[in-house]
Motif scaffolding. Structure first.
Motif, PDB file in Angstrom:
ATOM      1  N   ARG A 115       0.855  -1.192   0.000  1.00 56.36           N
ATOM      2  CA  ARG A 115       0.000   0.000   0.000  1.00 56.36           C
ATOM      3  C   ARG A 115       0.886   1.235   0.000  1.00 56.36           C
ATOM      4  O   ARG A 115       0.924   2.018   0.942  1.00 56.36           O
ATOM      5  N   ASN A 128      -7.106  -2.265  -6.420  1.00 54.54           N
ATOM      6  CA  ASN A 128      -8.217  -2.140  -5.467  1.00 54.54           C
ATOM      7  C   ASN A 128      -8.729  -0.705  -5.329  1.00 54.54           C
ATOM      8  O   ASN A 128      -9.115  -0.287  -4.249  1.00 54.54           O
ATOM      9  N   PRO A 172     -13.391  -0.539  -4.082  1.00 50.73           N
ATOM     10  CA  PRO A 172     -13.500  -1.529  -3.003  1.00 50.73           C
ATOM     11  C   PRO A 172     -14.514  -2.641  -3.280  1.00 50.73           C
ATOM     12  O   PRO A 172     -14.373  -3.747  -2.766  1.00 50.73           O
ATOM     13  N   ARG A 227     -14.896  -4.066  -6.123  1.00 52.18           N
ATOM     14  CA  ARG A 227     -14.353  -4.940  -7.166  1.00 52.18           C
ATOM     15  C   ARG A 227     -12.836  -5.085  -7.020  1.00 52.18           C
ATOM     16  O   ARG A 227     -12.067  -4.613  -7.866  1.00 52.18           O
ATOM     17  N   PRO A 228     -12.376  -5.723  -5.938  1.00 50.16           N
ATOM     18  CA  PRO A 228     -10.928  -5.853  -5.744  1.00 50.16           C
ATOM     19  C   PRO A 228     -10.270  -6.634  -6.878  1.00 50.16           C
ATOM     20  O   PRO A 228     -10.863  -7.572  -7.422  1.00 50.16           O
ATOM     21  N   ASN A 229      -9.081  -6.207  -7.254  1.00 50.52           N
ATOM     22  CA  ASN A 229      -8.356  -6.878  -8.329  1.00 50.52           C
ATOM     23  C   ASN A 229      -6.982  -7.371  -7.863  1.00 50.52           C
ATOM     24  O   ASN A 229      -6.146  -7.721  -8.672  1.00 50.52           O
ATOM     25  N   TRP A 253      -4.411  -7.680  -3.898  1.00 59.37           N
ATOM     26  CA  TRP A 253      -4.299  -7.481  -2.458  1.00 59.37           C
ATOM     27  C   TRP A 253      -3.245  -6.412  -2.215  1.00 59.37           C
ATOM     28  O   TRP A 253      -2.179  -6.425  -2.842  1.00 59.37           O
ATOM     29  N   ARG A 284     -10.332 -11.800  -9.198  1.00 60.96           N
ATOM     30  CA  ARG A 284      -9.448 -10.633  -9.068  1.00 60.96           C
ATOM     31  C   ARG A 284      -8.544 -10.508 -10.298  1.00 60.96           C
ATOM     32  O   ARG A 284      -8.257  -9.400 -10.750  1.00 60.96           O
TER      33      ARG A 284
END
Length: 148
Positions: A71, A80, A83, A85-87, A89, A116
């Motif tokens: 991050r 991401n 939120p 539709r997360p693609n 981590w 994802r």
């Protein structure tokens, strides 16, 4: 990675000395071989900190791979962002436990991993396809010319 690009113990050495099984390292590949290596993978993990842009993540996403990134830096602008539709981590930089949990999550759910991965490819096709990038550059040039 390319020889000399890592810090500390190389991940291959750690896996080998720890006796971990089922981990395959594709090693450094030139662009002609990159898609072959990516297509042999289930997930792309690159926990770089403050990656300025993250072309390597987009290359993995273009191959339909879900990605695990930190991050920080460029990846937060395309991983991401929706939120619902997360693609991939995103983990906190230098948080080993969070990274381990993300890897476990990614490898434990083939369905979520595939979903994802599809979403990541959609983002690359929508936002980073060369036609789209060229249109954005053209708009910048036109705006610049119009100012003079």
């Amino acid at each position: 990675g390319f020889p000399g690009e890592w810090e500390g113990d190389h991940p291959h050495s750690v896996v080998t000395s720890s006796g971990v099984e089922g981990v395959f390292f594709a090693g450094w590949r030139d662009h002609g071989e990159l898609s072959l290596a990516l297509n042999a993978a289930d997930v792309f993990v690159a926990p770089s900190v403050d990656e300025p842009f993250g072309q390597v993540y987009l290359e993995a996403m273009a191959s339909g791979l879900p990605v695990i990134a930190t991050r920080s830096g460029g990846p937060v602008s395309f991983i991401n962002v929706d939120p619902a539709r997360p693609n991939g981590w995103l983990v906190t930089p230098d948080d080993e436990q969070e990274l381990v949990q993300a890897i476990i999550s990614a490898t434990s759910s083939p369905t979520d991993r595939a979903r994802r991965g599809r979403r990541g490819r959609e983002i690359v096709e929508r936002d980073f396809d060369w036609r789209h990038v060229a249109r954005r550059f053209e708009a910048i040039y036109r705006d610049t010319i119009d100012e003079f």
